[in-house]
Scaffold this motif. Structure first.
Motif, mmCIF file in Angstrom:
data_model
loop_
_atom_site.group_PDB
_atom_site.id
_atom_site.type_symbol
_atom_site.label_atom_id
_atom_site.label_comp_id
_atom_site.label_asym_id
_atom_site.label_seq_id
_atom_site.Cartn_x
_atom_site.Cartn_y
_atom_site.Cartn_z
ATOM 1 N N ILE A 80 0.904 -1.133 0.198
ATOM 2 C CA ILE A 80 -0.148 0.320 -0.224
ATOM 3 C C ILE A 80 0.788 0.955 -0.055
ATOM 4 O O ILE A 80 1.763 1.544 0.958
ATOM 5 C CB ILE A 80 -0.900 0.000 1.093
ATOM 6 C CG1 ILE A 80 -1.736 -1.311 1.525
ATOM 7 C CG2 ILE A 80 -2.063 1.043 1.036
ATOM 8 C CD1 ILE A 80 -2.847 -0.841 1.975
ATOM 9 N N ILE A 81 1.146 2.110 -0.905
ATOM 10 C CA ILE A 81 1.859 3.476 -1.112
ATOM 11 C C ILE A 81 0.676 4.336 -0.340
ATOM 12 O O ILE A 81 -0.505 4.830 -1.060
ATOM 13 C CB ILE A 81 1.950 3.990 -2.280
ATOM 14 C CG1 ILE A 81 2.084 2.696 -2.871
ATOM 15 C CG2 ILE A 81 2.375 4.987 -2.942
ATOM 16 C CD1 ILE A 81 2.736 3.018 -5.158
ATOM 17 N N HIS A 82 0.872 4.519 0.823
ATOM 18 C CA HIS A 82 -0.104 5.237 1.175
ATOM 19 C C HIS A 82 -0.215 6.312 2.060
ATOM 20 O O HIS A 82 -1.115 7.077 2.642
ATOM 21 C CB HIS A 82 -0.790 4.519 3.019
ATOM 22 C CG HIS A 82 1.070 4.437 3.903
ATOM 23 N ND1 HIS A 82 1.740 5.604 4.864
ATOM 24 C CD2 HIS A 82 1.914 3.551 4.084
ATOM 25 C CE1 HIS A 82 2.725 4.802 5.140
ATOM 26 N NE2 HIS A 82 3.189 3.975 4.813
ATOM 27 N N LYS A 83 1.220 6.705 1.658
ATOM 28 C CA LYS A 83 1.437 8.727 2.336
ATOM 29 C C LYS A 83 2.608 9.352 1.324
ATOM 30 O O LYS A 83 3.433 8.343 0.662
ATOM 31 C CB LYS A 83 1.945 8.873 3.775
ATOM 32 C CG LYS A 83 1.839 10.627 4.364
ATOM 33 C CD LYS A 83 2.212 10.567 5.500
ATOM 34 C CE LYS A 83 3.921 9.544 5.764
ATOM 35 N NZ LYS A 83 4.255 9.816 7.565
ATOM 36 N N LEU A 84 1.892 10.831 0.738
ATOM 37 C CA LEU A 84 2.748 11.505 -0.361
ATOM 38 C C LEU A 84 3.186 12.861 0.534
ATOM 39 O O LEU A 84 1.876 13.168 0.710
ATOM 40 C CB LEU A 84 1.926 11.958 -1.468
ATOM 41 C CG LEU A 84 2.824 12.371 -2.921
ATOM 42 C CD1 LEU A 84 4.272 11.909 -2.759
ATOM 43 C CD2 LEU A 84 1.892 13.327 -3.777
ATOM 44 N N VAL A 85 4.422 13.080 1.228
ATOM 45 C CA VAL A 85 5.233 14.283 2.071
ATOM 46 C C VAL A 85 5.744 14.928 1.232
ATOM 47 O O VAL A 85 7.246 14.091 0.672
ATOM 48 C CB VAL A 85 5.396 14.148 3.068
ATOM 49 C CG1 VAL A 85 5.894 15.312 3.931
ATOM 50 C CG2 VAL A 85 3.890 13.206 3.785
ATOM 51 N N ASP A 86 5.692 16.002 0.784
ATOM 52 C CA ASP A 86 6.859 16.567 -0.127
ATOM 53 C C ASP A 86 7.508 15.668 -1.273
ATOM 54 O O ASP A 86 8.766 16.076 -1.638
ATOM 55 C CB ASP A 86 8.120 17.239 0.504
ATOM 56 C CG ASP A 86 7.596 18.443 1.686
ATOM 57 O OD1 ASP A 86 7.063 19.075 1.919
ATOM 58 O OD2 ASP A 86 8.138 18.078 3.215
ATOM 59 N N GLY A 87 6.663 15.148 -2.181
ATOM 60 C CA GLY A 87 6.896 15.056 -3.090
ATOM 61 C C GLY A 87 7.393 13.272 -2.625
ATOM 62 O O GLY A 87 8.175 12.476 -4.077
ATOM 63 N N VAL A 88 7.829 13.018 -1.900
ATOM 64 C CA VAL A 88 8.321 11.243 -1.221
ATOM 65 C C VAL A 88 7.181 10.412 -1.103
ATOM 66 O O VAL A 88 6.053 10.846 -0.573
ATOM 67 C CB VAL A 88 9.179 11.498 -0.752
ATOM 68 C CG1 VAL A 88 9.787 10.235 0.410
ATOM 69 C CG2 VAL A 88 10.070 12.035 -0.708
ATOM 70 N N PHE A 89 7.060 9.471 -1.892
ATOM 71 C CA PHE A 89 6.347 8.367 -1.452
ATOM 72 C C PHE A 89 6.583 7.365 -0.441
ATOM 73 O O PHE A 89 7.532 7.400 -0.063
ATOM 74 C CB PHE A 89 6.184 6.960 -2.577
ATOM 75 C CG PHE A 89 4.948 8.390 -3.983
ATOM 76 C CD1 PHE A 89 4.191 8.466 -3.844
ATOM 77 C CD2 PHE A 89 5.919 8.780 -4.683
ATOM 78 C CE1 PHE A 89 3.347 8.780 -4.931
ATOM 79 C CE2 PHE A 89 5.345 9.506 -6.035
ATOM 80 C CZ PHE A 89 3.658 9.477 -5.714
ATOM 81 N N TYR A 90 5.295 6.845 0.756
ATOM 82 C CA TYR A 90 5.311 6.325 1.802
ATOM 83 C C TYR A 90 4.754 4.812 1.282
ATOM 84 O O TYR A 90 3.413 4.850 1.671
ATOM 85 C CB TYR A 90 4.742 6.566 3.115
ATOM 86 C CG TYR A 90 6.098 8.288 2.852
ATOM 87 C CD1 TYR A 90 7.108 7.368 4.287
ATOM 88 C CD2 TYR A 90 5.889 9.777 2.801
ATOM 89 C CE1 TYR A 90 8.413 9.041 4.199
ATOM 90 C CE2 TYR A 90 6.880 10.664 3.223
ATOM 91 C CZ TYR A 90 7.497 9.991 3.748
ATOM 92 O OH TYR A 90 8.727 11.142 4.106
ATOM 93 N N SER A 91 5.294 3.706 1.984
ATOM 94 C CA SER A 91 4.719 2.035 1.327
ATOM 95 C C SER A 91 4.823 1.357 2.359
ATOM 96 O O SER A 91 5.182 2.075 3.304
ATOM 97 C CB SER A 91 5.352 1.963 0.414
ATOM 98 O OG SER A 91 5.143 2.629 -0.689
ATOM 99 N N SER A 92 3.947 0.303 2.934
ATOM 100 C CA SER A 92 4.400 -0.255 3.613
ATOM 101 C C SER A 92 3.756 -2.060 2.985
ATOM 102 O O SER A 92 3.191 -1.736 2.287
ATOM 103 C CB SER A 92 2.664 -0.302 4.897
ATOM 104 O OG SER A 92 1.639 -0.156 4.307
ATOM 105 N N LEU A 93 4.556 -2.924 3.407
ATOM 106 C CA LEU A 93 3.934 -4.201 3.152
ATOM 107 C C LEU A 93 3.765 -4.750 4.235
ATOM 108 O O LEU A 93 3.476 -4.642 5.736
ATOM 109 C CB LEU A 93 5.427 -4.966 3.036
ATOM 110 C CG LEU A 93 6.623 -4.675 2.207
ATOM 111 C CD1 LEU A 93 7.625 -5.378 2.170
ATOM 112 C CD2 LEU A 93 6.158 -5.342 0.645
#
Length: 203
Positions: A80-93
């Motif tokens: 799941i790509i769950h967050k986008l902050v300042d152009g950086v994507f945050y994901s989780s397995l």
């Protein structure tokens, strides 16, 4: 908030960041795409997992993770790509072992490389697609689909080609296959992908 399923459209050399690649994801039921800038190693790892003809002589880091997980009966359920902050994507397995589900933070590029190997679905949220999604025009959509049908993963190798004195038109199929084997043995997967594309064009 509901999840939106994504699929990998392709990988191309980034025109904005030197030495980086753009991983293009697309929503399964729609026309929006999500471009994500990733490093060269992660781009190669994803491309190799998608390819059927190129096999590295030694396991890459993501291959090692897959083998480790298989040995200890760990399954990657989804990414799941769950967050986008300042152009950086945050994901989780989302992982499962013995019926117990765990969520692990990860870089998006690593998450996608593992999702391909585990054949796990990739999701994101509507607000992330609203922020960073790009609507494809019809002709762009057709171009990407044609590339996918031929299983082509595009890499920019202008410097390598220039150093070799041009393309591969002067080489025979036997010579191309020999160079392909040498590139894989040397773990030069970008060059291997380029040679494989030239072989595919002739077949």
């Amino acid at each position: 908030m509901s999840l939106i399923k994504l699929t990998i459209k392709g990988i191309s050399y980034s025109q904005t960041q030197s030495g980086a690649y753009a991983l293009v994801l697309s929503e399964m039921e729609g026309t929006r795409t999500l471009p994500i800038i990733i490093g060269a190693f992660e781009a190669q790892s994803i491309a190799i997992a998608l390819e059927k003809e190129i096999r590295p002589p030694r396991p890459l880091t993501h291959d090692l993770f897959k083998t480790f997980a298989d040995r200890f009966s760990i399954e990657v359920k989804q990414v799941i790509i769950h967050k986008l902050v300042d152009g950086v994507f945050y994901s989780s397995l989302t992982c499962i072992r013995d019926g117990i589900e765990e969520v692990i933070d990860t870089r998006t590029s690593d998450a996608i490389a593992l999702a391909v190997r585990f054949q796990a679905p990739i999701f994101t949220f509507e607000n992330i697609l609203d922020k960073a999604g790009i609507y494809l025009k019809m002709d762009e959509e057709l171009t990407i689909e044609e590339d996918l049908e031929s299983d082509e993963i595009e890499f920019s190798l202008e410097e390598e080609i220039a150093s070799e004195g041009g393309g591969y038109g002067h080489l025979s199929l036997q010579e191309l296959n020999e160079q392909l084997n040498e590139a894989v043995a040397d773990e030069n997967y970008e060059l291997a992908a380029k040679i494989r594309d030239e072989i595919s064009k002739r077949s």
